[in-house]
Design an enzyme around this catalytic site. Structure first.
Site, mmCIF file in Angstrom:
data_model
loop_
_atom_site.group_PDB
_atom_site.id
_atom_site.type_symbol
_atom_site.label_atom_id
_atom_site.label_comp_id
_atom_site.label_asym_id
_atom_site.label_seq_id
_atom_site.Cartn_x
_atom_site.Cartn_y
_atom_site.Cartn_z
ATOM 1 N N HIS A 12 0.815 -1.217 0.000
ATOM 2 C CA HIS A 12 0.000 0.000 0.000
ATOM 3 C C HIS A 12 0.849 1.269 0.000
ATOM 4 C CE1 HIS A 12 0.834 -1.109 4.155
ATOM 5 N NE2 HIS A 12 0.758 0.182 4.450
ATOM 6 N N HIS A 101 27.641 -3.931 -11.291
ATOM 7 C CA HIS A 101 28.488 -4.766 -10.443
ATOM 8 C C HIS A 101 27.787 -5.971 -9.833
ATOM 9 C CE1 HIS A 101 31.580 -1.331 -9.535
ATOM 10 N NE2 HIS A 101 31.422 -1.557 -10.832
ATOM 11 N N ARG A 135 35.320 -9.793 -12.907
ATOM 12 C CA ARG A 135 35.488 -10.040 -11.466
ATOM 13 C C ARG A 135 34.160 -9.949 -10.724
ATOM 14 N NH1 ARG A 135 36.632 -4.638 -12.126
ATOM 15 N NH2 ARG A 135 36.046 -3.222 -10.432
#
Length: 147
Positions: A12, A101, A135
């Site tokens: 809500h 990332h 990475r």
């Protein structure tokens, strides 16, 4: 980001901002599926967070956008699901980083703390940013709990 159908969920406290998100989707030609809530009546964010998470898990929708008052409750709910990486954003720079990332697949916004202009800027950034991989992929792959 390749957008399939955007999954939407709110409680809500996020309902009004979710209505704006629907307008945003329509204006940009994005398909969407609304998992609720469908009114501003008091309700429980987990009911709608779990429904959106199921849509992400089954690949019915990708990505998702979720909203509750602070953004925290629905984010906690979504992140209980192994396939969901929900990130709470209150500025566009955070939206950029959770995509780049963290490969976030659900954008969470705090309905009580941002206006439509900020929500638009956040969605623009989230939906236009790709995952960098490298990475970061190694780190994201470590998020799910091994069974």
């Amino acid at each position: 980001m390749e957008i399939k159908t955007i999954g939407l969920a709110s409680d809500h406290a996020g309902y009004e901002l979710k209505q704006y998100v629907i307008e945003y989707c329509q204006a940009h030609g994005y398909r969407y599926k609304d998992y609720g809530t469908y009114t501003a009546d008091s309700c429980d964010y987990p009911d709608f967070g779990h429904a959106l998470a199921h849509g992400i898990e089954t690949q019915e929708v990708y990505p998702g956008i979720a909203i509750c008052g602070s953004g925290e409750g629905i984010s906690m709910t979504l992140n209980k699901h192994q396939a969901v990486r929900a990130g709470l954003c209150w500025i566009p720079e955070v939206a950029h980083l959770i995509r780049q990332h963290n490969d976030a697949n659900v954008l969470v916004m705090p309905g009580r703390f941002i206006d439509h202009d900020m929500a638009k800027r956040i969605m623009d950034e989230f939906l236009s940013t790709d995952f960098e991989g490298g990475r970061h992929k190694t780190r994201v792959d470590k998020i799910p709990i091994a069974k």
